[in-house]
Design a protein around this motif. Sequence first.
Motif, PDB file in Angstrom:
ATOM      1  N   TRP A  73      15.331 -43.153  28.944  1.00  0.00           N
ATOM      2  CA  TRP A  73      16.664 -42.949  28.365  1.00  0.00           C
ATOM      3  C   TRP A  73      17.738 -43.547  29.270  1.00  0.00           C
ATOM      4  O   TRP A  73      18.725 -44.135  28.785  1.00  0.00           O
ATOM      5  CB  TRP A  73      16.936 -41.463  28.154  1.00  0.00           C
ATOM      6  CG  TRP A  73      16.307 -40.880  26.920  1.00  0.00           C
ATOM      7  CD1 TRP A  73      15.388 -39.889  26.868  1.00  0.00           C
ATOM      8  CD2 TRP A  73      16.569 -41.250  25.564  1.00  0.00           C
ATOM      9  NE1 TRP A  73      15.035 -39.613  25.571  1.00  0.00           N
ATOM     10  CE2 TRP A  73      15.752 -40.433  24.747  1.00  0.00           C
ATOM     11  CE3 TRP A  73      17.394 -42.184  24.962  1.00  0.00           C
ATOM     12  CZ2 TRP A  73      15.747 -40.542  23.365  1.00  0.00           C
ATOM     13  CZ3 TRP A  73      17.394 -42.293  23.588  1.00  0.00           C
ATOM     14  CH2 TRP A  73      16.582 -41.477  22.794  1.00  0.00           C
ATOM     15  N   LEU A  74      17.585 -43.395  30.562  1.00  0.00           N
ATOM     16  CA  LEU A  74      18.571 -43.965  31.488  1.00  0.00           C
ATOM     17  C   LEU A  74      18.561 -45.487  31.435  1.00  0.00           C
ATOM     18  O   LEU A  74      19.617 -46.134  31.533  1.00  0.00           O
ATOM     19  CB  LEU A  74      18.288 -43.481  32.911  1.00  0.00           C
ATOM     20  CG  LEU A  74      18.509 -41.985  33.179  1.00  0.00           C
ATOM     21  CD1 LEU A  74      18.140 -41.642  34.612  1.00  0.00           C
ATOM     22  CD2 LEU A  74      19.956 -41.590  32.900  1.00  0.00           C
TER      23      LEU A  74
ATOM     24  N   LYS B 269      20.660 -46.848  28.748  1.00  0.00           N
ATOM     25  CA  LYS B 269      22.070 -46.508  28.924  1.00  0.00           C
ATOM     26  C   LYS B 269      22.482 -45.294  28.099  1.00  0.00           C
ATOM     27  O   LYS B 269      23.618 -45.194  27.648  1.00  0.00           O
ATOM     28  CB  LYS B 269      22.961 -47.701  28.581  1.00  0.00           C
ATOM     29  CG  LYS B 269      22.763 -48.904  29.503  1.00  0.00           C
ATOM     30  CD  LYS B 269      23.703 -50.034  29.159  1.00  0.00           C
ATOM     31  CE  LYS B 269      23.499 -51.212  30.110  1.00  0.00           C
ATOM     32  NZ  LYS B 269      24.420 -52.344  29.783  1.00  0.00           N
TER      33      LYS B 269
ATOM     34  N   GLU C 185      22.772 -42.027  29.175  1.00  0.00           N
ATOM     35  CA  GLU C 185      22.752 -41.117  30.319  1.00  0.00           C
ATOM     36  C   GLU C 185      22.791 -39.656  29.891  1.00  0.00           C
ATOM     37  O   GLU C 185      22.152 -38.801  30.509  1.00  0.00           O
ATOM     38  CB  GLU C 185      23.935 -41.415  31.247  1.00  0.00           C
ATOM     39  CG  GLU C 185      23.886 -42.767  31.920  1.00  0.00           C
ATOM     40  CD  GLU C 185      24.458 -43.861  31.050  1.00  0.00           C
ATOM     41  OE1 GLU C 185      24.944 -43.531  29.945  1.00  0.00           O
ATOM     42  OE2 GLU C 185      24.433 -45.042  31.465  1.00  0.00           O
TER      43      GLU C 185
ATOM     44  N   GLY D 257      19.329 -38.536  28.815  1.00  0.00           N
ATOM     45  CA  GLY D 257      18.435 -38.429  29.968  1.00  0.00           C
ATOM     46  C   GLY D 257      18.722 -37.198  30.806  1.00  0.00           C
ATOM     47  O   GLY D 257      17.797 -36.465  31.188  1.00  0.00           O
ATOM     48  N   ILE D 258      20.007 -36.941  31.095  1.00  0.00           N
ATOM     49  CA  ILE D 258      20.358 -35.764  31.883  1.00  0.00           C
ATOM     50  C   ILE D 258      20.065 -34.486  31.113  1.00  0.00           C
ATOM     51  O   ILE D 258      19.597 -33.482  31.677  1.00  0.00           O
ATOM     52  CB  ILE D 258      21.842 -35.835  32.295  1.00  0.00           C
ATOM     53  CG1 ILE D 258      22.078 -37.052  33.196  1.00  0.00           C
ATOM     54  CG2 ILE D 258      22.265 -34.569  33.019  1.00  0.00           C
ATOM     55  CD1 ILE D 258      21.251 -37.073  34.448  1.00  0.00           C
TER      56      ILE D 258
ATOM     57  N   THR E 149      28.380 -40.056  25.502  1.00  0.00           N
ATOM     58  CA  THR E 149      28.458 -38.621  25.219  1.00  0.00           C
ATOM     59  C   THR E 149      29.513 -38.335  24.163  1.00  0.00           C
ATOM     60  O   THR E 149      29.295 -37.553  23.232  1.00  0.00           O
ATOM     61  CB  THR E 149      28.775 -37.852  26.512  1.00  0.00           C
ATOM     62  OG1 THR E 149      27.808 -38.179  27.505  1.00  0.00           O
ATOM     63  CG2 THR E 149      28.769 -36.363  26.263  1.00  0.00           C
TER      64      THR E 149
END
Length: 224
Positions: free
Chosen positions: A46-47, A50, A52, A55-56, A139
């Motif tokens: 996922w990171l 791009k 983020e 992924g987090i 996000t």
Amino acid sequence: MDAKTGFFYLFAAVMLFAAFRVITSRNPVHAVLNLILAFSQAAGIWLLLKAEFLGIALVVVYLGAVMVLFMFVVMMLDIRIDRVRQGFWKHFPVAAFVGAVVALEMALVLMAGFGSVDEVKPVAELLNQQGEVLPYSNTQALGRLLYTQYLYPVEIAAVLLLVAMITAIALTLRKRKDTNKAINPAIQVRVRAADRISLVKMAATKAPVAPAATEGETAVEEKK
């Protein structure tokens, strides 16, 4: 091959190996550890894409909460591996048929999905009033999609998760319907010692034993 492509193949290979070990490990603890490894590699992919936030979120939600819960549950349960393996080959044909059907459905969905994917378009740059380029936030874009275009699916998923949580609690307490854990403070305040403890006087069932005489008392009796 650039570094990004190399990392992608590395994460993908490790994730596939970990996923294979999840379903082939005989020890449940080892299966959970391999599942944690698979989720961590998915977060790395996922990171690279791009994304983020995804992924987090995968690391914080699954690795930090769900997998820890799974680990505690597996280690606290008294799982008998020999009992779990009983009847494996008896039910293997049905399980293999169901697995083949699920794999076929997933292949059809993936082929239809990849066939309709358009070419990736570059993200349009956002400008403020001064003409400066604003940084793109995936996000923020994901939040707008979830709570505008996909609002009803998100609400339906939330209701399903709530129903699943209530069902899990009900199944856990299904054997204790006759017990009530509620406590009335008024009853506790009015309680008396006589309501809690009752003293019963019972007759002696054996004659009391005389205490042993000391050496001084024995010598006095001999002189008499």
